[in-house]
Design an enzyme around this catalytic site. Structure first.
Site, short mmCIF file in Angstrom:
data_model
loop_
_atom_site.label_atom_id
_atom_site.label_comp_id
_atom_site.label_asym_id
_atom_site.label_seq_id
_atom_site.Cartn_x
_atom_site.Cartn_y
_atom_site.Cartn_z
N ASP A 1 -8.28 15.64 4.90
CA ASP A 1 -7.68 16.93 5.32
C ASP A 1 -8.70 18.07 5.29
O ASP A 1 -8.80 18.85 6.22
CB ASP A 1 -6.39 17.27 4.55
CG ASP A 1 -6.52 17.41 3.04
OD1 ASP A 1 -7.60 17.11 2.48
OD2 ASP A 1 -5.52 17.84 2.41
N GLY B 1 1.28 14.71 -12.76
CA GLY B 1 0.00 14.04 -12.98
C GLY B 1 -0.08 12.65 -12.38
O GLY B 1 -1.03 11.92 -12.66
N LEU C 1 1.60 12.68 -6.99
CA LEU C 1 2.69 12.72 -6.01
C LEU C 1 3.02 14.16 -5.61
O LEU C 1 4.08 14.43 -5.06
CB LEU C 1 3.93 12.01 -6.57
CG LEU C 1 3.74 10.53 -6.90
CD1 LEU C 1 5.00 9.94 -7.54
CD2 LEU C 1 3.37 9.72 -5.65
N SER D 1 3.53 17.04 -7.44
CA SER D 1 4.60 17.77 -8.11
C SER D 1 4.36 19.27 -8.05
O SER D 1 5.30 20.05 -7.90
CB SER D 1 4.72 17.30 -9.56
OG SER D 1 3.52 17.50 -10.25
N SER D 2 3.12 19.70 -8.15
CA SER D 2 2.86 21.15 -8.16
C SER D 2 3.06 21.75 -6.78
O SER D 2 3.62 22.85 -6.65
CB SER D 2 1.46 21.45 -8.70
OG SER D 2 0.49 20.76 -7.95
N ASP E 1 -0.71 18.30 1.37
CA ASP E 1 0.46 18.15 0.50
C ASP E 1 1.54 19.18 0.81
O ASP E 1 2.73 18.86 0.85
CB ASP E 1 0.04 18.27 -0.97
CG ASP E 1 -1.01 17.24 -1.34
OD1 ASP E 1 -1.11 16.22 -0.64
OD2 ASP E 1 -1.75 17.48 -2.31
N TYR F 1 -13.06 16.17 -7.46
CA TYR F 1 -12.50 16.54 -6.15
C TYR F 1 -13.40 17.60 -5.50
O TYR F 1 -13.79 17.49 -4.33
CB TYR F 1 -11.08 17.08 -6.33
CG TYR F 1 -10.36 17.37 -5.03
CD1 TYR F 1 -9.48 16.45 -4.49
CD2 TYR F 1 -10.55 18.58 -4.36
CE1 TYR F 1 -8.81 16.71 -3.30
CE2 TYR F 1 -9.90 18.85 -3.17
CZ TYR F 1 -9.02 17.92 -2.65
OH TYR F 1 -8.37 18.19 -1.47
C1 GLA Z 1 -4.99 16.02 -3.05
C2 GLA Z 1 -5.13 17.31 -2.27
C3 GLA Z 1 -4.96 17.07 -0.76
C4 GLA Z 1 -5.84 15.93 -0.27
C5 GLA Z 1 -5.70 14.71 -1.18
C6 GLA Z 1 -6.67 13.63 -0.82
O1 GLA Z 1 -3.68 15.54 -2.96
O2 GLA Z 1 -4.15 18.25 -2.68
O3 GLA Z 1 -5.23 18.26 -0.06
O4 GLA Z 1 -7.18 16.34 -0.17
O5 GLA Z 1 -5.89 15.03 -2.55
O6 GLA Z 1 -6.37 13.07 0.41
#
Ligand code: GLA
Length: 362
Positions: A20, A102, A105, A107-108, A152, A204
């Site tokens: 993304d 955590g 999925l 949640s936040s 997300d 990340y």
């Molecule tokens: C997390 C981030 C998303 C995306 C995924 C990996 O969920 O919030 O924006 O980058 O990791 O695909």
């Protein structure tokens, strides 16, 4: 309207991981698990929030310090609305959620999307649905301080029951791809590995920076724009960026291939793409952990068509595409593999593609 109840779901991503923020493609669907906000408005610009699952009462308003902990997700939405020129109504919010925290999925994001939807309705804010994901992303990036992409929030706000959401993260074009697994007597089994998310935030950000630097070196706006992978790899100076770029470029193609198969109703044939996505995350993007790899192998050994980690990585959940009657057998095989390796017991549930954020009361 002075009060009501709103809900927004968590998500799993069928395929398209860490694409993304490279302007690429993703294919998430919403879970039946969701964050629910019971909200009532009042006239002063003050916000309070309580949570059934988290301790403490959150209070903030002009001139007060922003809250800590989970309250930041609430305050971040209010902040982002104001930043964008909206005047969110003061409100009392009661929050509950059945999305495990955590587990990767979202949640936040579900909480943020539920709060945003509630405040927009309560305040009659003229904020089009198409603009809402970017506003929630602003709350995450600019207020909460997490450098996440746009997947997300878009999933939580826009998904449709019985469909996966094909999202082009550059144009933000969306297409609801029919994904009625139940009609095909198939299911997506979600396995929460319970592996602790160590280093996930920092790693990340590192992955994201490596991708941005590679795009800059290649002279393109984003890794989405790589047209010849071999040529691009030959231009990169180090093995780490070559691996990261290879993941992103091949993953984008896997999303497109998966969408083509789903459009043709060939659900089972997507299995090898899911498994290839996992191998790419494990070997090239290097974001898996032993629990996650074990869950994928055990699910495949037990007859899953395909399996992969879903979400940001370093723990969290694995999804497996299975025949519906195989759910107990596959989850049992994963639980046994975990016990054999001395890992904490995983949890598993079958995920039904569900609706995005909505108001629950008239
Ligand atoms: C997390 C981030 C998303 C995306 C995924 C990996 O969920 O919030 O924006 O980058 O990791 O695909």
């Amino acid at each position: 309207m002075d009060s009501g109840i709103w809900a927004a779901p968590g998500r799993v991503n069928l395929i398209g991981e860490h694409t993304d923020y490279n302007d690429g493609f993703v294919l998430p669907f919403a879970l039946p698990l969701r964050a629910t906000v019971s909200a009532s408005r009042h006239d002063s610009p003050q916000w309070t929030a309580t949570s059934e699952e988290q301790p403490g009462e959150v209070r903030f308003g002009p001139g007060t310090d922003g809250p800590d902990g989970w309250g930041r997700y609430v305050a971040g939405v209010v902040w982002a609305l104001r930043e964008a020129g909206y005047e969110p109504p003061g409100a009392d919010l009661r929050i509950s959620s059945d999305i495990p925290v955590g587990a990767g999925l979202s949640s936040s994001h579900a909480l943020e999307c539920a709060v945003l939807t509630a405040l927009c309705d309560l305040g009659n804010l003229d904020l089009p649905l198409a603009d809402r994901p970017a506003l929630v992303q602003r709350a995450e990036n600019g207020y909460v301080g997490a450098p996440t992409g746009i997947m997300d929030q878009t999933a939580s706000l826009m998904c449709r029951a019985g469909h996966a959401l094909f999202l082009d993260c550059r144009s933000m074009a969306t297409e609801h791809i029919p994904f009625d697994l139940a009609a095909a007597d198939m299911a997506i089994l979600v396995i929460d590995t319970k592996a602790p998310h160590q280093h996930s935030d920092g790693e990340y950000g590192v992955r994201r920076r490596t991708c941005e630097e590679a795009a800059q070196l290649l002279g393109i706006p984003a890794l989405r724009d790589v047209t010849d992978l071999d040529e691009a790899l030959a231009k990169l100076p180090d093995e780490v960026s070559r691996k990261r770029v290879r993941h992103v470029v091949t993953e984008n193609q896997r999303v497109l291939d998966t969408v083509a198969l789903l459009r043709a109703g060939r659900f089972a044939d997507t299995g090898p793409l899911l498994t290839a996505s996992h191998a790419s995350m494990r070997d090239d993007y290097e974001i898996t952990v032993p629990e996650v790899d074990t869950a994928v192998s055990a699910a495949l050994d037990a007859g899953a068509y395909g399996a992969r980690m879903t979400g940001g990585g370093f723990g969290g959940c694995v999804l497996a595409l299975i025949d519906a009657p195989a759910a107990d057998r596959v989850s049992g095989a994963v639980a046994k593999a975990f016990a054999d390796r001395g890992f904490a017991p995983p949890a598993a549930f079958t995920a039904i593609p569900s609706n995005g954020a909505t108001r629950l009361t008239d």
